[in-house]
Motif scaffolding. Sequence first.
Motif, mmCIF file in Angstrom:
data_model
loop_
_atom_site.group_PDB
_atom_site.id
_atom_site.type_symbol
_atom_site.label_atom_id
_atom_site.label_comp_id
_atom_site.label_asym_id
_atom_site.label_seq_id
_atom_site.Cartn_x
_atom_site.Cartn_y
_atom_site.Cartn_z
ATOM 1 N N GLU A 1 8.330 13.710 41.314
ATOM 2 C CA GLU A 1 8.367 13.532 39.677
ATOM 3 C C GLU A 1 8.025 14.661 38.639
ATOM 4 O O GLU A 1 8.819 14.881 37.685
ATOM 5 N N LYS A 2 6.970 15.025 38.918
ATOM 6 C CA LYS A 2 6.371 16.379 38.201
ATOM 7 C C LYS A 2 6.971 17.419 38.352
ATOM 8 O O LYS A 2 7.486 18.240 37.365
ATOM 9 N N ALA A 3 7.669 17.730 39.700
ATOM 10 C CA ALA A 3 8.307 18.894 39.921
ATOM 11 C C ALA A 3 9.852 18.639 39.087
ATOM 12 O O ALA A 3 10.076 19.566 38.661
ATOM 13 N N ALA A 4 10.273 17.544 39.095
ATOM 14 C CA ALA A 4 11.463 17.134 38.583
ATOM 15 C C ALA A 4 11.382 17.580 36.952
ATOM 16 O O ALA A 4 12.409 17.749 36.577
ATOM 17 N N SER A 5 10.267 17.292 36.539
ATOM 18 C CA SER A 5 10.402 17.336 35.168
ATOM 19 C C SER A 5 10.255 18.960 34.805
ATOM 20 O O SER A 5 10.402 19.237 33.303
ATOM 21 N N ALA A 6 10.169 19.741 35.430
ATOM 22 C CA ALA A 6 10.513 21.107 35.213
ATOM 23 C C ALA A 6 11.892 21.731 35.258
ATOM 24 O O ALA A 6 11.914 22.922 35.172
ATOM 25 N N CYS A 7 12.657 20.906 35.525
ATOM 26 C CA CYS A 7 13.959 21.331 35.733
ATOM 27 C C CYS A 7 15.051 20.832 34.717
ATOM 28 O O CYS A 7 14.945 19.839 34.070
ATOM 29 N N SER A 8 16.113 21.342 34.787
ATOM 30 C CA SER A 8 17.203 20.924 33.784
ATOM 31 C C SER A 8 17.612 19.618 34.413
ATOM 32 O O SER A 8 17.476 19.366 35.588
ATOM 33 N N PRO A 9 18.432 18.946 33.489
ATOM 34 C CA PRO A 9 19.080 17.579 33.708
ATOM 35 C C PRO A 9 19.735 17.737 35.252
ATOM 36 O O PRO A 9 19.481 16.740 36.197
ATOM 37 N N ALA A 10 20.580 18.593 35.477
ATOM 38 C CA ALA A 10 21.208 18.679 36.552
ATOM 39 C C ALA A 10 20.570 18.755 37.864
ATOM 40 O O ALA A 10 20.615 18.146 38.875
ATOM 41 N N LEU A 11 19.664 19.736 38.044
ATOM 42 C CA LEU A 11 18.607 20.011 39.088
ATOM 43 C C LEU A 11 17.789 19.015 39.151
ATOM 44 O O LEU A 11 17.526 18.718 40.199
ATOM 45 N N SER A 12 17.299 18.353 38.192
ATOM 46 C CA SER A 12 16.158 17.120 38.168
ATOM 47 C C SER A 12 16.972 16.171 39.195
ATOM 48 O O SER A 12 16.352 15.377 39.898
ATOM 49 N N ARG A 13 18.126 15.904 38.785
ATOM 50 C CA ARG A 13 18.992 14.731 39.588
ATOM 51 C C ARG A 13 19.053 15.024 40.945
ATOM 52 O O ARG A 13 18.764 14.115 42.023
ATOM 53 N N ILE A 14 19.377 16.364 41.346
ATOM 54 C CA ILE A 14 19.455 16.964 42.825
ATOM 55 C C ILE A 14 17.998 16.462 43.334
ATOM 56 O O ILE A 14 17.926 16.083 44.440
ATOM 57 N N ILE A 15 16.814 16.873 42.580
ATOM 58 C CA ILE A 15 15.770 16.956 43.147
ATOM 59 C C ILE A 15 15.338 15.662 43.397
ATOM 60 O O ILE A 15 14.799 15.378 44.471
ATOM 61 N N ARG A 16 15.603 14.394 42.531
ATOM 62 C CA ARG A 16 15.105 13.140 42.601
ATOM 63 C C ARG A 16 15.911 12.609 43.768
ATOM 64 O O ARG A 16 15.601 11.479 44.303
ATOM 65 N N HIS A 17 17.046 13.087 44.039
ATOM 66 C CA HIS A 17 18.069 12.568 44.893
ATOM 67 C C HIS A 17 17.302 12.578 46.309
ATOM 68 O O HIS A 17 17.561 11.549 47.237
ATOM 69 N N TYR A 18 16.720 13.386 46.668
ATOM 70 C CA TYR A 18 16.035 13.528 48.126
ATOM 71 C C TYR A 18 14.882 12.778 48.223
ATOM 72 O O TYR A 18 14.391 12.459 49.323
ATOM 73 N N ARG A 19 14.377 12.179 47.167
ATOM 74 C CA ARG A 19 13.106 10.993 46.891
ATOM 75 C C ARG A 19 11.870 11.474 47.752
ATOM 76 O O ARG A 19 10.991 10.634 47.533
ATOM 77 N N SER A 20 11.637 12.592 48.082
ATOM 78 C CA SER A 20 10.335 13.026 48.872
ATOM 79 C C SER A 20 10.145 14.474 48.532
ATOM 80 O O SER A 20 11.130 15.090 48.771
ATOM 81 N N PRO A 21 9.020 14.956 48.457
ATOM 82 C CA PRO A 21 8.915 16.412 48.512
ATOM 83 C C PRO A 21 9.166 17.191 49.573
ATOM 84 O O PRO A 21 9.537 18.165 49.760
ATOM 85 N N GLN A 22 8.829 16.378 50.745
ATOM 86 C CA GLN A 22 8.965 17.163 52.068
ATOM 87 C C GLN A 22 10.751 17.254 52.158
ATOM 88 O O GLN A 22 11.198 18.323 52.748
ATOM 89 N N ALA A 23 11.147 16.475 51.845
ATOM 90 C CA ALA A 23 12.927 16.669 51.787
ATOM 91 C C ALA A 23 13.384 17.583 50.937
ATOM 92 O O ALA A 23 14.302 18.388 51.277
ATOM 93 N N VAL A 24 12.892 17.658 49.782
ATOM 94 C CA VAL A 24 13.323 18.708 48.724
ATOM 95 C C VAL A 24 12.783 20.180 49.412
ATOM 96 O O VAL A 24 13.838 21.138 49.404
ATOM 97 N N ALA A 25 11.677 20.096 49.985
ATOM 98 C CA ALA A 25 11.250 21.475 50.501
ATOM 99 C C ALA A 25 12.092 21.829 51.809
ATOM 100 O O ALA A 25 12.610 23.029 51.773
#
Length: 142
Positions: free
Chosen positions: A48-72
């Motif tokens: 959530e903290k990572a997604a707060s630094a993103c544009s709305p479109a990228l934030s949705r993609i980041i949150r879609h993965y649900r875990s930092p490990q999956a995003v990484a």
Amino acid sequence: MKYLNYLVLGVLFLLSGCTESEDVIQIEHPEKVAVAFFEALYNEKNIEKAASACSPALSRIIRHYRSPQAVARHIFNMSYDQVEIKPDDSGVKVREQFKNKAVITIYFDGYYQENRFKDVKRLSLIQQDNKWLIDKILKDPF
């Protein structure tokens, strides 16, 4: 006097609710926003903290993965147990910044399962409402 005490307590209660959340990155410099994004993702494991630094479109993609490990793993193709994150500070071209856009290069040096890995990522940031946001992950520079 009794009412004054209640008034002071009420005002203090209201003000305590106005503090900024610890799950939001709000920094004025694009390099620091990029570093804070990766710190939240890799070292703090806070999506959530990572997604707060993103544009709305990228934030949705980041949150879609649900875990930092999956995003990484899926977005950055980098996994770290612990990592040191630094912006490019070569002095020649720390950032390519225009009026409300910046391209930031970030260096990673860390460990995954006791093996040391180094990597480089480039990000495109935009400025909206006086706040820098990560808009795009650019192709690897090398």
